[in-house]
Structures are given as C-alpha cells and as structure tokens.
Design a protein around this motif. Sequence first.
Motif, PDB file in Angstrom:
ATOM      1  N   LEU A  16      27.027  20.768 -22.402  1.00  0.00           N
ATOM      2  CA  LEU A  16      26.362  21.245 -21.191  1.00  0.00           C
ATOM      3  C   LEU A  16      24.887  21.529 -21.459  1.00  0.00           C
ATOM      4  N   ILE A  17      24.608  22.123 -22.602  1.00  0.00           N
ATOM      5  CA  ILE A  17      23.205  22.365 -22.973  1.00  0.00           C
ATOM      6  C   ILE A  17      22.468  21.045 -23.095  1.00  0.00           C
ATOM      7  N   GLY A  18      23.101  20.073 -23.742  1.00  0.00           N
ATOM      8  CA  GLY A  18      22.476  18.760 -23.871  1.00  0.00           C
ATOM      9  C   GLY A  18      22.244  18.084 -22.539  1.00  0.00           C
ATOM     10  N   ALA A  19      23.201  18.163 -21.639  1.00  0.00           N
ATOM     11  CA  ALA A  19      23.055  17.534 -20.317  1.00  0.00           C
ATOM     12  C   ALA A  19      21.939  18.180 -19.509  1.00  0.00           C
ATOM     13  N   VAL A  20      21.821  19.490 -19.610  1.00  0.00           N
ATOM     14  CA  VAL A  20      20.755  20.180 -18.875  1.00  0.00           C
ATOM     15  C   VAL A  20      19.393  19.834 -19.475  1.00  0.00           C
ATOM     16  N   MET A  21      19.340  19.729 -20.798  1.00  0.00           N
ATOM     17  CA  MET A  21      18.069  19.406 -21.445  1.00  0.00           C
ATOM     18  C   MET A  21      17.620  17.972 -21.145  1.00  0.00           C
ATOM     19  N   LEU A  22      18.563  17.075 -20.894  1.00  0.00           N
ATOM     20  CA  LEU A  22      18.207  15.690 -20.589  1.00  0.00           C
ATOM     21  C   LEU A  22      17.631  15.519 -19.187  1.00  0.00           C
ATOM     22  N   GLN A  23      17.921  16.446 -18.304  1.00  0.00           N
ATOM     23  CA  GLN A  23      17.446  16.312 -16.925  1.00  0.00           C
ATOM     24  C   GLN A  23      15.944  16.529 -16.881  1.00  0.00           C
ATOM     25  N   THR A  24      15.308  15.741 -16.045  1.00  0.00           N
ATOM     26  CA  THR A  24      13.858  15.873 -15.921  1.00  0.00           C
ATOM     27  C   THR A  24      13.523  17.002 -14.964  1.00  0.00           C
ATOM     28  N   GLY A  25      12.348  17.567 -15.155  1.00  0.00           N
ATOM     29  CA  GLY A  25      11.881  18.611 -14.253  1.00  0.00           C
ATOM     30  C   GLY A  25      11.423  18.015 -12.948  1.00  0.00           C
ATOM     31  N   HIS A  26      11.313  18.831 -11.935  1.00  0.00           N
ATOM     32  CA  HIS A  26      10.834  18.351 -10.633  1.00  0.00           C
ATOM     33  C   HIS A  26       9.336  18.106 -10.722  1.00  0.00           C
ATOM     34  N   GLU A  27       8.919  16.983 -10.195  1.00  0.00           N
ATOM     35  CA  GLU A  27       7.520  16.601 -10.275  1.00  0.00           C
ATOM     36  C   GLU A  27       6.772  16.946  -9.003  1.00  0.00           C
ATOM     37  N   GLY A  28       7.282  17.809  -8.214  1.00  0.00           N
ATOM     38  CA  GLY A  28       6.628  18.164  -6.961  1.00  0.00           C
ATOM     39  C   GLY A  28       7.542  17.858  -5.790  1.00  0.00           C
ATOM     40  N   MET A  29       7.008  17.989  -4.593  1.00  0.00           N
ATOM     41  CA  MET A  29       7.793  17.763  -3.382  1.00  0.00           C
ATOM     42  C   MET A  29       8.116  16.293  -3.160  1.00  0.00           C
ATOM     43  N   GLY A  30       7.386  15.382  -3.809  1.00  0.00           N
ATOM     44  CA  GLY A  30       7.627  13.958  -3.627  1.00  0.00           C
ATOM     45  C   GLY A  30       8.985  13.526  -4.152  1.00  0.00           C
ATOM     46  N   VAL A  31       9.542  14.256  -5.097  1.00  0.00           N
ATOM     47  CA  VAL A  31      10.838  13.908  -5.666  1.00  0.00           C
ATOM     48  C   VAL A  31      11.939  14.042  -4.614  1.00  0.00           C
ATOM     49  N   ILE A  32      11.802  14.990  -3.732  1.00  0.00           N
ATOM     50  CA  ILE A  32      12.814  15.209  -2.707  1.00  0.00           C
ATOM     51  C   ILE A  32      12.914  14.000  -1.782  1.00  0.00           C
ATOM     52  N   PHE A  33      11.777  13.355  -1.487  1.00  0.00           N
ATOM     53  CA  PHE A  33      11.740  12.242  -0.554  1.00  0.00           C
ATOM     54  C   PHE A  33      11.799  10.882  -1.241  1.00  0.00           C
ATOM     55  N   GLY A  34      12.208  10.865  -2.534  1.00  0.00           N
ATOM     56  CA  GLY A  34      12.371   9.593  -3.219  1.00  0.00           C
ATOM     57  C   GLY A  34      11.171   9.180  -4.026  1.00  0.00           C
ATOM     58  N   GLY A  35      10.150   9.980  -4.094  1.00  0.00           N
ATOM     59  CA  GLY A  35       8.978   9.653  -4.894  1.00  0.00           C
ATOM     60  C   GLY A  35       9.245   9.928  -6.364  1.00  0.00           C
ATOM     61  N   GLY A  36       8.453   9.342  -7.223  1.00  0.00           N
ATOM     62  CA  GLY A  36       8.618   9.536  -8.659  1.00  0.00           C
ATOM     63  C   GLY A  36       9.806   8.746  -9.162  1.00  0.00           C
ATOM     64  N   SER A  37       9.692   8.225 -10.357  1.00  0.00           N
ATOM     65  CA  SER A  37      10.809   7.463 -10.901  1.00  0.00           C
ATOM     66  C   SER A  37      10.855   7.660 -12.399  1.00  0.00           C
ATOM     67  N   SER A  38      11.989   7.381 -12.949  1.00  0.00           N
ATOM     68  CA  SER A  38      12.164   7.474 -14.381  1.00  0.00           C
ATOM     69  C   SER A  38      12.480   6.079 -14.892  1.00  0.00           C
ATOM     70  N   THR A  39      11.794   5.644 -15.914  1.00  0.00           N
ATOM     71  CA  THR A  39      12.024   4.300 -16.417  1.00  0.00           C
ATOM     72  C   THR A  39      13.299   4.210 -17.244  1.00  0.00           C
ATOM     73  N   MET A  40      13.733   5.313 -17.822  1.00  0.00           N
ATOM     74  CA  MET A  40      14.918   5.265 -18.673  1.00  0.00           C
ATOM     75  C   MET A  40      16.195   5.097 -17.857  1.00  0.00           C
ATOM     76  N   PHE A  41      16.271   5.769 -16.721  1.00  0.00           N
ATOM     77  CA  PHE A  41      17.492   5.751 -15.922  1.00  0.00           C
ATOM     78  C   PHE A  41      17.382   4.891 -14.673  1.00  0.00           C
ATOM     79  N   GLY A  42      16.339   4.155 -14.524  1.00  0.00           N
ATOM     80  CA  GLY A  42      16.172   3.318 -13.345  1.00  0.00           C
ATOM     81  C   GLY A  42      15.322   4.012 -12.299  1.00  0.00           C
ATOM     82  N   SER A  43      15.180   3.355 -11.151  1.00  0.00           N
ATOM     83  CA  SER A  43      14.304   3.888 -10.112  1.00  0.00           C
ATOM     84  C   SER A  43      14.884   5.112  -9.415  1.00  0.00           C
ATOM     85  N   SER A  44      16.200   5.243  -9.436  1.00  0.00           N
ATOM     86  CA  SER A  44      16.802   6.414  -8.780  1.00  0.00           C
ATOM     87  C   SER A  44      16.772   7.634  -9.682  1.00  0.00           C
ATOM     88  N   GLY A  45      16.375   7.458 -10.917  1.00  0.00           N
ATOM     89  CA  GLY A  45      16.300   8.580 -11.834  1.00  0.00           C
ATOM     90  C   GLY A  45      17.654   8.894 -12.426  1.00  0.00           C
TER      91      GLY A  45
END
Length: 115
Positions: A16-45
Amino acid sequence: METLVIVIHVLACIFLIGAVMLQTGHEGMGVIFGGGSSTMFGSSGAGGVLVKVTAGLATVFLITSMTYNVLTGNKVSDRDSIMLRGEGVVQPIVPADQQKPSVKFMDTGDEAKSE
C-alpha cells in the motif's frame, strides 16, 4: 491463524505504501478536466490501474486489521493477573507540608432554609 493475518497485514502495508508512492501528485486544476499526461502509464495516466490497486490494498488492510482485532481482542481468561488482584498499589507520597488538612463540616442547623 493470527500469524497468517499479521503476515498478510504487513505485506498489505508495504504494498500500500508503494502504491501510494507511485501515484503522481496533482498538477493543478487541469488534471481534473483531462489535462496533463504521464508518459509511463499512457495518456490517461496511472489513475485507472493504480487507483484500483490502492483501493484493493486499502480494503485488504482494513479487513486484516478488523480480523486481527476480533481474533485477539477481549478474551476472558481464568489466569490470575497481578492487575486484577489490586495488591501492591502504590500511592503517591506527598510531603506533610503539602497535604491538605482534613476538615469535617458539621451541620449546626442554624442556616436559613428556603421554603
């Protein structure tokens, strides 16, 4: 049985600690509306898989916590315990000059009574 529950509980904690540490932080309000992407996990993050894994591990953590509590909690035993005897209770030592004098109040009957 208790050992098995503890082992599963500790493993769930570590993962559980590892899973929480792997999650990315919120990059602002744009993340809520689909903005921002992660290259490791694809466009959906990492939201889909990682959130489900974290929720599953949190569920396992909660279940093992409650199971261990039920298995080990509040067992009535016939064993003699020093805590149940009450012998050897240590009273705090208060110096004589700090002790409160014992005062006895006596009812003289001279007080006004309300009617």
